[in-house]
Each structure stands twice: as structure tokens, then as C-alpha cells.
Design a protein around this motif. Structure first.
Motif, PDB file in Angstrom:
ATOM      1  N   ALA A 198      -6.160   4.211 -10.179  1.00 22.97           N
ATOM      2  CA  ALA A 198      -7.334   5.075 -10.026  1.00 22.97           C
ATOM      3  C   ALA A 198      -8.512   4.302  -9.421  1.00 22.97           C
ATOM      4  CB  ALA A 198      -7.733   5.658 -11.387  1.00 22.97           C
ATOM      5  N   LEU A 199      -8.707   3.068  -9.865  1.00 19.62           N
ATOM      6  CA  LEU A 199      -9.803   2.250  -9.364  1.00 19.62           C
ATOM      7  C   LEU A 199      -9.585   1.861  -7.896  1.00 19.62           C
ATOM      8  CD1 LEU A 199     -10.318   0.066 -12.538  1.00 19.62           C
ATOM      9  CD2 LEU A 199     -12.079   1.499 -11.483  1.00 19.62           C
ATOM     10  N   GLN A 200      -8.320   1.638  -7.557  1.00 20.09           N
ATOM     11  CA  GLN A 200      -7.987   1.303  -6.174  1.00 20.09           C
ATOM     12  C   GLN A 200      -8.365   2.461  -5.252  1.00 20.09           C
ATOM     13  OE1 GLN A 200      -3.980  -0.139  -5.938  1.00 20.09           O
ATOM     14  NE2 GLN A 200      -4.511  -1.585  -4.323  1.00 20.09           N
ATOM     15  N   GLU A 201      -8.034   3.664  -5.679  1.00 23.52           N
ATOM     16  CA  GLU A 201      -8.344   4.862  -4.893  1.00 23.52           C
ATOM     17  C   GLU A 201      -9.851   5.084  -4.791  1.00 23.52           C
ATOM     18  OE1 GLU A 201      -6.277   8.339  -6.211  1.00 23.52           O
ATOM     19  OE2 GLU A 201      -4.330   7.321  -6.297  1.00 23.52           O
ATOM     20  N   SER A 202     -10.577   4.661  -5.820  1.00 28.30           N
ATOM     21  CA  SER A 202     -12.030   4.886  -5.829  1.00 28.30           C
ATOM     22  C   SER A 202     -12.772   3.867  -4.973  1.00 28.30           C
ATOM     23  CB  SER A 202     -12.574   4.836  -7.254  1.00 28.30           C
ATOM     24  OG  SER A 202     -12.627   3.498  -7.727  1.00 28.30           O
TER      25      SER A 202
END
Length: 282
Positions: free
Chosen positions: A14-18
Motif C-alpha cells: 500500500a505504501l509503495q502505491e502511495s
């Protein structure tokens, strides 16, 4: 139900996508903080199933990070010069590049044994790093914001550093006339008001007053350089952290005021980062 490992993997994705620059590290730090466990816990117990309460608490922290809030503000702490420092949204987050300023200050401080001044001290990072390395030297940190002065004083107390004290006020104003320093260091506001980076990344959440300066980011540097003359011992040094494109401009400012041996040093990324000069006259 979710294990430690599954929780980390999901949060990292999720953090990578953000757009996080360090998604796996962010996930690990946030989970350790919510569980009140050391990093070793994540490697020792990857298959441990997390309680729903713990997962919910972690999700609250993760959501804040997904919205871009800096991890240091979420957990309230950042390490600098191996010192764990409490941070708050009233201060800048200490950054690794600033450790270069500490290194150069330590090199120059060996030339004299007088007190040291840190202007715009924030969390107290620079002042406390220098005080920890030189316990026989007195270090003074000044910040415009009283909240920063309280935070820095608290950091000193928690770390058991007794040779650093912190004052609040605008630059040199809290100092008594005639006070002299062997070394004055500063990481002042130096970003231009129109810089597009101010609307990107962690900087969006940091106090603008600690980031932005007029005159293409040079106004505070110029002010400090002019007034430091009255507070430097003969042969004392003044040094600034500044933007990677400002080295030549800061050299010009210091040279025009009569500072000598003016030079710009690189940071760990080989960018111009610290400019210093020596004051030779009374």
C-alpha cells in the motif's frame, strides 16, 4: 486474522502505491511503534497472529502515512547522530545530510575551546550532537518558537546531556551583549518561496517558517552572517547548511562581509551543502 509478516507485506504494498520512498521501512517502524516492540520482534515472530486491537491501532498509523504524513511525526521520534530525538510538527525533521554540518563543526571546533551557538535549533539535533561529542564545551541553541525550545530542552534532559541549553527568540536577540562564540552553526530556512518541492513529500507537513526564506532563500543566511560578526571570537567560524544550488551565493555573502578561508563542502550525495568562513577581526 493477519500475521506480523502478512501485515508488513500488505502495508508495504500500500505504501509503495502511495509513493513512499521507503515503504518496507515505513511499515516496519509503524508496526513496531503500534506494538511497542523493537525491530527484532518482526524477524523473531513473523508468524505471530496480531490481535484485532493491535491491527486497528496499526491501521490508524498506516492511514496517516498513506496520506503523506512523515513517519517521524507519526511516531514522534527520529534518530540523528545516533541520538533518539523527540520531534513534533513545530520543528523540522532532522535529516542525514545535516550530519555533515556536525562533522565539519567538530573538525573546526578543535581549533578553539570557546562556546558554540546553534541558530534555529529546532529539535536541538545539531546542538545536542555537538554537545554529546564535546562534553567539556558549552553549547547554546536558539529557536524562534518556544515549543521548539521546550522540545530541545526535553531532548537534552532525556539524553542526559547537561552542557547544552536552549533559548527562544529571533536569532541573536536572546543573547547578552558581548557574548562570544568560537563556533556558530545554523541550518536556517533556505528554500525559495516559489520552490515546487514545498508541495511534495514530507515537506508539505513541516513548518513553512523553518523552510522558506526571502531573497531566493538567502535572506536569513545573509542576516545571520551580518550579525554573527558581533558574536564571534577572533578566528571563530561561522557555518551554514544550505540548498545544493546555493554554495556560490553563500560564498559571495560571506566573502563580501570580510570572512576569510570561505569554502563550500559537499554532503554525502556529493552536493554543495555546507559553507563556512572564519572571522579574523575584532
Amino acid at each position: 486474522m493477519s500475521t506480523v509478516e502478512q501485515t508488513i507485506q500488505s502495508a508495504t504494498s500500500a505504501l509503495q502505491e502511495s509513493g513512499s520512498n521507503s515503504p518496507s521501512l515505513d511499515a516496519a517502524v509503524l508496526l513496531c511503534h503500534s506494538l511497542d516492540k523493537p525491530r527484532s520482534f518482526l524477524f523473531t515472530w513473523p508468524d505471530k497472529v496480531l490481535a484485532e486491537k493491535d491491527l486497528n491501532e496499526f491501521q490508524v498509523l498506516l492511514d496517516r502515512r498513506l496520506k503523506g504524513e512523515p513517519v517521524a511525526y507519526i511516531v514522534g521520534e527520529r534518530e540523528f547522530w545516533s541520538l533518539p530525538l523527540k520531534v513534533s510538527p513545530t520543528t523540522l525533521i532532522p535529516r542525514p545530510d545535516t550530519e555533515r554540518l556536525v562533522e565539519i563543526a567538530l573538525e573546526k571546533s578543535s581549533e578553539q575551546d570557546g562556546p558554540i551557538l546553534d541558530l534555529g535549533t529546532g529539535t536541538g539535533a545539531i546542538a545536542l550532537a555537538l554537545a554529546s561529542e564535546m562534553p567539556d564545551r558549552n553549547v547554546v541553541g536558539i529557536d524562534l518558537e518556544e515549543e521548539a525550545q521546550i522540545l530541545a530542552s526535553g531532548n537534552a534532559k532525556r539524553l542526559g546531556i547537561t552542557n547544552a541549553r536552549f533559548l527562544s527568540g529571533s536569532w541573536f536577540t536572546p543573547l547578552e551583549d558581548g557574548t562570544k562564540f568560537a563556533l556558530i552553526v545554523s541550518n536556517p530556512p533556505y528554500i525559495d518561496e516559489l520552490d515546487p518541492h514545498l508541495s511534495q513529500g514530507d515537506v508539505r507537513f513541516e513548518p513553512m517558517s523553518a523552510l522558506v526564506a526571502k531573497e531566493n532563500g538567502l535572506a536569513d543566511i545573509r542576516y545571520i552572517a551580518e550579525h554573527a560578526i558581533g558574536f564571534l571570537e577572533t578566528d571563530g567560524w561561522l557555518m551554514f547548511e544550505h540548498g545544493f544550488e546555493q554554495g556560490d551565493s553563500v560564498i559571495e555573502i560571506l566573502s563580501s562581509l570580510g570572512y576569510q578561508q570561505v569554502v563550500t563542502e559537499k554532503d554525502y550525495g556529493n552536493n554543495d551543502r555546507v559553507t563556512l568562513g572564519q572571522w579574523k577581526h575584532n
